[in-house]
Design an enzyme around this catalytic site. Structure first.
Site, PDB file in Angstrom:
ATOM      1  CB  SER A  43      77.518 -40.277 -35.570  1.00  0.00           C
ATOM      2  OG  SER A  43      77.877 -39.595 -34.373  1.00  0.00           O
ATOM      3  CB  SER A  59      75.557 -39.315 -32.061  1.00  0.00           C
ATOM      4  OG  SER A  59      75.318 -38.139 -32.755  1.00  0.00           O
ATOM      5  CE  LYS A  69      72.774 -37.116 -34.487  1.00  0.00           C
ATOM      6  NZ  LYS A  69      73.551 -38.019 -35.007  1.00  0.00           N
TER       7      LYS A  69
END
Lengths: 98, 475
Positions: free
Chosen positions: B167, B143, B68
């Site tokens: 997330s 997210s 990420k």
């Protein structure tokens, strides 16, 4: 809940953000709606309840041994700087000339 | 078949590589896949075209992992998908990245995300939205939407995400893959660009439970660089992958099956609970009475901590700086106003408001006290059960733009994942079915702190025995 423009302006300054007039009213009404929802918390009696700032029950202050260790070289630390000079980060003038 | 290597899991590839498969072939398959698909999906913030296997072997030798974009990789763009960090190349590796490298993983790129991890839909990235591989008109969740979408579309073998209020788990659910948020303290956050320091955890997003166990085993453990990482030995998670839940006490909280939950989601989760029952688990009704207050507490604590953590983005040391500033205040204000997106500004304002003089006690301190009540709910519940099973998300993936202008509606989509962050518990989302229109549904399993093994056992048993159709998105 009503968040008036004056409060949004004050919080924006504290946040180091500048907002356009339309943003001020948009954020004002959105923050108002969110805070209205959040006020639900007042339904709970928390008079004798201690706060939980993190969930690690056994965690106390964490110290490391005071031993010198290598860290980033100035050159590496400055690599991402928008502006630098020598071993320093360069920023606009802070103290005004007399 | 060689051309299908991208469809494989990490543990399958380990076996193939033991029999002589070259790691480069896996990368070729993934690059080909990315070239065809990612312009449509947008899962990558950055594709590392020079990824390669390194010498030395290791648990993840030759296996591609997507990281990420809020996790630092030395010398590679790490931007939190925000304009304010464009071009930032960290001078060091995050501890999880160091561990991946030490165990031979091949870092294939950086995953798109909601800006600074603020969001549940992956719509707020400066690179543009990530789309759900199951329906390109829908959001992948957030997210960690890029991580989940890339795993679901076989553009990577595994991925790392971060989870502050859901997330990892919510995008895993909405994309039909496995996502684990470990216990607070299980995985070092050194090098994770902080959102809310008392809630953030890094965890795996994978195609199956075995890969999640494999990846957690690599990244978990004490790290002196993160004072909140806990010095408890990391178990061999592979040994917890036993297909057996006989006698396991499965708690079902009534507060998670309320009005507003999608009927197909509710039906799939109830079927899943019956699967556990049929396999010999004991299903018990439990109550988590403060569940309805979790979102409120979270949207004080999260933004408050974020407003403080994001104060460091001021144009002085790294990232974007507004040009021609007259003085320091002007530099700060213009850099931040031009560099942050709308949701980031909203959260900074909300957090700053809740922490400001005169409001601190009413908001921040109150939220911390309610957090205590939420944690006590779980402590009480775990006297009667070993795991808690719930829906991961109240609805399947929603449409792009559907909640973009209604922050409160967006925040409520995290209603079932937030409590585990507030209480510091581990939680996983695993696929448990599809809606009639073909959207994946996720099942959440939570357990006591540091009981990831119990979660893996339950999830693995479910995955093996529940009759969930194995589907791939049509792309």
């Amino acid at each position: 809940m009503k968040i008036d423009k004056e409060i949004v302006r004050r919080v924006a300054l504290l946040s180091r953000l500048s907002l356009a007039e339309d943003e001020i009213s948009e954020y004002g009404s959105q923050l108002g709606a969110i805070l209205e929802y959040i006020s639900k918390l007042n339904e709970i009696d928390t008079r004798d309840v201690p706060p939980t700032s993190h969930t690690l029950a056994t965690l106390k202050n964490v110290y490391r041994k005071d031993i010198l260790k290598p860290s980033l070289k100035a050159e590496e630390a400055l690599k991402n700087a928008p502006s630098s000079e020598g071993d320093f980060f360069k920023v606009p003038q802070i103290i005004e000339k007399r | 078949m060689m051309e299908d290597l991208h469809l494989s899991t990490g543990h399958e590839l380990k076996v193939l590589m033991r029999d002589g498969l070259e790691s480069a072939k896996i990368l070729d398959a993934l690059y080909a896949r990315i070239d065809v698909l990612d312009s449509k999906i947008g899962a990558f913030a950055l594709v590392n075209r020079k990824a390669h296997r390194r010498p030395g072997g290791g648990t993840l030798d030759g296996i591609p992992v997507l990281v990420k974009d809020n996790i630092c990789v030395k010398g590679e763009d790490t931007t939190c998908s925000s304009k304010i960090l464009k071009g930032f190349k960290p001078p060091y590796d995050a501890t999880v990245v160091r561990r991946l490298k030490e165990e031979g993983a091949v870092l294939i790129g950086k995953a798109n995300m909601d800006e600074f991890a603020f969001g549940s839909s992956c719509e707020t990235s400066c690179y543009g939205p990530t789309r759900n591989p199951w329906d390109l008109e829908r959001i992948p969740g957030g997210s960690s939407g890029g991580s989940a979408a890339a795993v679901a579309s076989d553009e990577t073998i595994m991925a790392l995400g971060s989870d502050t209020g859901g997330s990892i788990r919510q995008p895993a659910a909405l994309c039909g893959v496995v996502g684990l948020k470990p216990t607070y303290g299980r995985v070092s956050r050194y090098g994770l660009i902080a959102f809310a320091s008392s809630l953030d955890q890094i965890g795996p997003i994978t195609k199956d439970v075995e890969d999640a166990a494999l990846l957690l085993g690599v990244i978990a453990g004490y790290d002196e660089m993160d004072s909140t990482s806990v010095d408890i030995p990391v178990p061999d998670y592979a040994t917890s992958l036993a297909s057996d839940v006989k006698g396991l006490r499965v708690g079902v909280p009534k507060e998670y099956f309320v009005k507003g939950i999608d009927r197909e989601v509710e039906a799939a989760v109830k079927r899943s609970i019956n699967v556990f029952k049929d396999l010999g688990a004991l299903v018990v009704d439990i109550s988590l009475p403060h569940t309805e207050y979790a979102v409120s507490a979270y949207y004080i604590i999260g933004p408050a901590e974020a407003s403080s953590n994001l104060a460091r983005f001021d144009g002085a040391h790294y990232g974007y700086r507004a040009p021609d500033a007259k003085n320091m205040l002007d530099m700060y204000v213009r850099t931040r106003s031009e560099g942050f997106g709308r949701e980031a500004k909203r959260r900074i304002l909300l957090g700053t408001y809740c922490l400001s003089s005169g409001y601190y006690d009413a908001y921040y301190l109150k939220a911390l006290k309610v957090r205590t009540k939420i944690k006590e709910d779980f402590d009480n519940a775990f006297k009667f059960c070993d795991i808690i099973v719930t829906p991961t998300s109240p609805t399947p993936a929603f449409r792009i733009g559907e909640k973009a202008n209604d922050p409160l509606a967006m925040y409520l989509s995290d209603i079932f994942t937030i409590p585990a962050n507030l209480a510091g518990l581990p939680g996983i989302s695993i696929p448990c079915g599809f809606t009639r229109s073909g959207l994946p549904i996720g099942l959440q399993i939570m357990a006591k702190p540091f009981a990831e093994e119990t979660i893996f056992r339950a999830a693995y048993t479910f995955e093996r025995n529940a009759d969930i159709e194995k589907r791939k998105p049509k792309l």
